[in-house]
Structure formats: C-alpha cells, structure tokens
Design a protein around this motif. Structure first.
Motif, PDB file in Angstrom:
ATOM      1  N   SER A 159      91.023 -37.481  30.292  1.00  0.00           N
ATOM      2  CA  SER A 159      91.808 -37.945  28.891  1.00  0.00           C
ATOM      3  C   SER A 159      90.451 -39.550  28.564  1.00  0.00           C
ATOM      4  O   SER A 159      90.753 -40.441  29.254  1.00  0.00           O
ATOM      5  N   VAL A 160      90.193 -40.200  27.844  1.00  0.00           N
ATOM      6  CA  VAL A 160      89.246 -40.668  27.526  1.00  0.00           C
ATOM      7  C   VAL A 160      89.331 -41.222  25.870  1.00  0.00           C
ATOM      8  O   VAL A 160      89.838 -41.345  25.471  1.00  0.00           O
ATOM      9  N   PRO A 161      90.372 -43.147  26.271  1.00  0.00           N
ATOM     10  CA  PRO A 161      91.288 -43.461  25.170  1.00  0.00           C
ATOM     11  C   PRO A 161      89.438 -43.664  23.858  1.00  0.00           C
ATOM     12  O   PRO A 161      88.282 -43.202  24.230  1.00  0.00           O
ATOM     13  N   HIS A 162      90.000 -43.237  22.446  1.00  0.00           N
ATOM     14  CA  HIS A 162      89.453 -43.171  21.284  1.00  0.00           C
ATOM     15  C   HIS A 162      88.627 -44.564  21.525  1.00  0.00           C
ATOM     16  O   HIS A 162      89.392 -45.522  21.317  1.00  0.00           O
ATOM     17  N   GLY A 163      87.128 -44.628  20.656  1.00  0.00           N
ATOM     18  CA  GLY A 163      86.920 -46.502  21.127  1.00  0.00           C
ATOM     19  C   GLY A 163      85.882 -46.880  22.141  1.00  0.00           C
ATOM     20  O   GLY A 163      85.868 -48.039  22.102  1.00  0.00           O
ATOM     21  N   SER A 164      86.178 -46.096  23.375  1.00  0.00           N
ATOM     22  CA  SER A 164      85.645 -46.622  24.105  1.00  0.00           C
ATOM     23  C   SER A 164      84.129 -47.177  24.316  1.00  0.00           C
ATOM     24  O   SER A 164      83.424 -46.458  23.620  1.00  0.00           O
ATOM     25  N   SER A 165      83.951 -48.025  25.183  1.00  0.00           N
ATOM     26  CA  SER A 165      82.425 -48.647  25.595  1.00  0.00           C
ATOM     27  C   SER A 165      81.598 -47.598  25.984  1.00  0.00           C
ATOM     28  O   SER A 165      82.436 -46.863  26.357  1.00  0.00           O
ATOM     29  N   ALA A 166      80.347 -47.065  25.325  1.00  0.00           N
ATOM     30  CA  ALA A 166      79.265 -46.024  25.839  1.00  0.00           C
ATOM     31  C   ALA A 166      78.608 -46.914  27.227  1.00  0.00           C
ATOM     32  O   ALA A 166      77.954 -47.968  27.267  1.00  0.00           O
ATOM     33  N   ALA A 167      79.108 -45.774  28.207  1.00  0.00           N
ATOM     34  CA  ALA A 167      77.833 -45.631  29.501  1.00  0.00           C
ATOM     35  C   ALA A 167      76.963 -45.470  29.197  1.00  0.00           C
ATOM     36  O   ALA A 167      75.312 -46.072  29.624  1.00  0.00           O
ATOM     37  N   VAL A 168      76.335 -44.180  28.175  1.00  0.00           N
ATOM     38  CA  VAL A 168      75.650 -44.322  27.905  1.00  0.00           C
ATOM     39  C   VAL A 168      74.861 -43.787  26.859  1.00  0.00           C
ATOM     40  O   VAL A 168      75.849 -42.860  25.661  1.00  0.00           O
ATOM     41  N   SER A 169      73.676 -43.699  25.913  1.00  0.00           N
ATOM     42  CA  SER A 169      73.532 -44.398  24.148  1.00  0.00           C
ATOM     43  C   SER A 169      72.395 -43.927  24.379  1.00  0.00           C
ATOM     44  O   SER A 169      71.418 -44.675  25.075  1.00  0.00           O
ATOM     45  N   ALA A 170      71.699 -43.207  23.209  1.00  0.00           N
ATOM     46  CA  ALA A 170      71.102 -42.690  23.080  1.00  0.00           C
ATOM     47  C   ALA A 170      70.414 -41.946  21.497  1.00  0.00           C
ATOM     48  O   ALA A 170      71.252 -42.220  20.706  1.00  0.00           O
ATOM     49  N   THR A 171      68.882 -42.978  21.471  1.00  0.00           N
ATOM     50  CA  THR A 171      68.732 -42.385  19.493  1.00  0.00           C
ATOM     51  C   THR A 171      67.232 -42.354  19.695  1.00  0.00           C
ATOM     52  O   THR A 171      66.336 -42.536  19.695  1.00  0.00           O
ATOM     53  N   GLY A 172      67.432 -40.847  19.046  1.00  0.00           N
ATOM     54  CA  GLY A 172      66.060 -39.926  18.741  1.00  0.00           C
ATOM     55  C   GLY A 172      64.847 -40.134  20.037  1.00  0.00           C
ATOM     56  O   GLY A 172      64.289 -40.263  19.754  1.00  0.00           O
ATOM     57  N   LEU A 173      65.070 -39.631  20.879  1.00  0.00           N
ATOM     58  CA  LEU A 173      64.405 -39.187  22.430  1.00  0.00           C
ATOM     59  C   LEU A 173      63.515 -38.278  22.535  1.00  0.00           C
ATOM     60  O   LEU A 173      64.173 -37.057  22.284  1.00  0.00           O
ATOM     61  N   ARG A 174      62.826 -38.700  22.358  1.00  0.00           N
ATOM     62  CA  ARG A 174      61.280 -37.416  22.672  1.00  0.00           C
ATOM     63  C   ARG A 174      60.531 -37.837  23.467  1.00  0.00           C
ATOM     64  O   ARG A 174      60.553 -37.966  24.305  1.00  0.00           O
ATOM     65  N   LYS A 175      60.393 -36.573  23.785  1.00  0.00           N
ATOM     66  CA  LYS A 175      59.417 -36.271  25.353  1.00  0.00           C
ATOM     67  C   LYS A 175      57.927 -34.449  25.240  1.00  0.00           C
ATOM     68  O   LYS A 175      59.226 -33.403  25.024  1.00  0.00           O
ATOM     69  N   SER A 176      57.422 -34.445  25.431  1.00  0.00           N
ATOM     70  CA  SER A 176      56.517 -33.841  25.321  1.00  0.00           C
ATOM     71  C   SER A 176      55.060 -33.635  26.774  1.00  0.00           C
ATOM     72  O   SER A 176      55.141 -34.621  27.423  1.00  0.00           O
ATOM     73  N   TYR A 177      55.120 -32.370  26.854  1.00  0.00           N
ATOM     74  CA  TYR A 177      54.116 -32.310  27.781  1.00  0.00           C
ATOM     75  C   TYR A 177      52.928 -31.341  27.156  1.00  0.00           C
ATOM     76  O   TYR A 177      52.871 -29.292  27.146  1.00  0.00           O
ATOM     77  N   GLY A 178      52.289 -31.933  26.957  1.00  0.00           N
ATOM     78  CA  GLY A 178      50.826 -31.349  26.654  1.00  0.00           C
ATOM     79  C   GLY A 178      51.418 -30.765  24.891  1.00  0.00           C
ATOM     80  O   GLY A 178      51.839 -31.569  24.161  1.00  0.00           O
ATOM     81  N   ASP A 179      51.544 -29.532  24.429  1.00  0.00           N
ATOM     82  CA  ASP A 179      51.816 -29.417  23.240  1.00  0.00           C
ATOM     83  C   ASP A 179      53.187 -28.526  23.303  1.00  0.00           C
ATOM     84  O   ASP A 179      53.780 -27.656  21.911  1.00  0.00           O
ATOM     85  N   LYS A 180      53.566 -28.996  24.749  1.00  0.00           N
ATOM     86  CA  LYS A 180      55.391 -28.481  24.634  1.00  0.00           C
ATOM     87  C   LYS A 180      56.333 -29.650  24.314  1.00  0.00           C
ATOM     88  O   LYS A 180      55.996 -30.399  25.272  1.00  0.00           O
TER      89      LYS A 180
END
Length: 335
Positions: A4-25
């Motif tokens: 059970s995780v308390p509501h509003g717990s601080s983020a251990a991991v947060s990410a926004t808009g992560l992008r990654k391509s290999y060539g045209d993939k």
C-alpha cells in the motif's frame, strides 16, 4: 500482493516526454512516468516494445534523444553520477562472474563501491545470509542454480544500498519455485523502503507485485494504473449467479435484463465491472424480489485480457505475454 502506497508519496522516478530512436525505428515516443517512493512499478510490453531501453535511459546507461527525467531526486542529464550512486540495476542476463565464488563476487562489488575491506566483508556477510547464500559462498558461482544466481545478482546490487532498483525481467528462465522466492525478496525490499522498477512479460508477476502497472506498446504508454483499474478497461466482466431451485432460476432470468442464460447449470451471467456499487445494487434487487441465489461469483478480465486488448492491434502481429513455464525471448529494441 502489492504494497500500500500513501497517496501523494514523493516520486522516486519521474519522466516527461522521453524519446529514443535507433535509425528510423522509434523505440520510445514521448513516455511520461511518475513512480512514488517505496512502491513497485511494473512496465509491461511485448518483445521489442522498449522496456529495456527505458531502463537503460533511467539508469544512465544510454541517453534519451529528448525529454527530462529525475531518479532518486537527481536530474538525469545534469547529475548522472548522483543517479548512479542512488540506484541498482539487475539486467535480464546475470552479471555474476562464474569463475569466482559468490563471496568474491560480492567483495568485488564492495570494492567498486569504494567500501573499506572491513565494511565490505561485513556487508557481504550480511547480504549472503539475507539471501540464503552463506553455505554456497565459497563455491564457484558457475555451480549455482539459476535461482541462486539471480539471488546473488540482487545481493550484489544491494551492496551500494540503493534507493531505487531497476529489475529488468528478473525472473527470466527461473522455475516456478525460484520465481516465487524472487517475488518474496522484492516484497521485502519494498518493505525496507526501496523503490522497485520492474520490467516483465509475466503478467502474473506484475499482478502479484506491482502497485501500478504501465503497458508499453509502439513506443507509448497505452494504459497505466493499478492492476484492478486496468482490468476494468476491457469488456468481459460479469457476475455469475447459480441456483439450485429451477423456479428461482426462472424468476431471476425473467426479471433481470441483459443476462446470458445457462439452463443446464441453472446459472445466469450478468454484465458487470465488479464494482462494489454494482454488486450492492444486484444484491438489493435479489433481496427485494425475494430471490435467493445459491452461488454468486464475480468474474473480471485478467491482465492477459488487458495485454491482448492493448497490444494486439496489428494484423499478423504476435505480442503474446510469456507464461511462467515459457522461456522469455530477449528484447531486441535496445540492442
């Protein structure tokens, strides 16, 4: 079961808009993540979906093409060394050196973390005992079973006392008993305050362990939520009423709407999302009508249904999740 995780717990991991391509993939196409501290987050997806790529980016092994992320409070781009000092990573394939003993593997990891010899031996002894490896400590790691090697892998990861651990398909190739032992280890880590980022193709594993689950498909997060919430987004949920009395069965079948009848077993299937509100309404109706069912069972879609609904959308594509008795295939997108 998930912690059970308390509501509003601080983020251990947060990410926004992560992008990654290999060539045209395009492997990751702008994914967002928010993982509370002290929880288990599971990233599901078919082979090649980009799960390993996400782990490699968040653990600083490779760079994202675009986007921002923070891990354990450190900015991924501005302070990668801070991230590395706060995390542990266990990959799909064992990092254990089979030519040396389990104890020597641990001591080598302690040296890499710049622990003194005394402290390194203390931590090594504690972790070997914690993971039930003391008796095998002096034996070459090549003689260990798959489950023992995975336990040693995680023990080595914990030498640096990480706050966030990335487990990339940690139970790949393990037998059912070893898999369940690994689940218990993960639960204990979270109880101790560690945040676990888990990638897996075993749907039962995600259901058992994760506080929140995200399904990655074609480089985007197709859906995210608790296991129960995800199960409610696909159709097929129903309540099954079974009767011993044929007269009660007929009365209920005539009065209830949108039911599927099973005359042979005297059972009715009523579409339902399994929510408390719907169940209470049905029970209230049965009481008011004076109809008594002998059995009431709730059937909700499982994560298999969710997985197929979210990922099997292209003709000819096979995105089947792995079953506990099937060997995984390594992810190719990050290679």
């Amino acid at each position: 079961m998930p912690t059970s995780v308390p509501h509003g717990s601080s983020a251990a991991v947060s990410a926004t808009g992560l992008r990654k391509s290999y060539g045209d993939k395009t492997v990751l196409d702008g994914i967002d993540l928010h993982i509370p501290a002290g929880s288990v987050f599971a990233l599901l997806g078919p082979n090649g979906a980009g799960k390993t790529t996400a782990v490699k980016i968040l653990s600083t092994l490779i760079s994202a093409d675009d986007g921002q992320a923070r891990v354990a409070g450190y900015d991924l781009a501005a302070d990668p060394q801070g991230v590395r000092a706060a995390i542990g990573v266990t990959g799909q394939f064992s990092a254990v050196d089979g030519l040396i003993t389990g104890e020597e593997n641990m001591l080598l990891m302690a040296d890499l973390h710049h622990l003194s010899k005394r402290e390194g031996r203390r931590v090594t002894a504690e972790l070997l005992e914690r993971f039930d490896l003391t008796e095998a400590a002096k034996k070459p790691a090549s003689t260990y079973s798959g489950g023992m090697k995975r336990r040693l892998d995680i023990a080595m990861t914990l030498v640096g006392d990480p706050r966030v651990i990335f487990l990339d398909e940690p139970t790949t190739g393990l037998d059912p008993r070893s898999r369940h032992n690994m689940w218990q280890i993960i639960r204990e880590l979270v109880t101790g305050g560690v945040t676990v980022f888990l990638t897996t193709q075993y749907l039962e594993e995600a259901d058992e362990l994760a506080d929140r689950i995200a399904v990655l498909h074609d480089g985007v997060i197709a859906a995210e939520g608790t296991a129960d919430a995800l199960k409610r987004i696909v159709p097929g949920g129903h309540v099954r009423l079974r009767f011993d009395d044929p007269a009660a069965y007929r009365s209920a079948a005539e009065a209830l709407r949108e039911v599927t009848r099973d005359d042979e077993s005297l059972a009715l299937h009523i579409p339902s999302d399994g929510s408390q509100r719907e169940l209470r309404s049905l029970l209230d109706w049965l009481d008011a009508a004076g109809v008594e069912a002998d059995e009431l069972t709730v059937h909700t879609p499982d994560l298999d249904d969710v997985f197929f609904a979210l990922t099997a959308d292209r003709p000819g594509q096979t995105n089947q999740p792995n079953r506990p008795n099937r060997p995984d295939q390594p992810e190719e997108a990050a290679r």
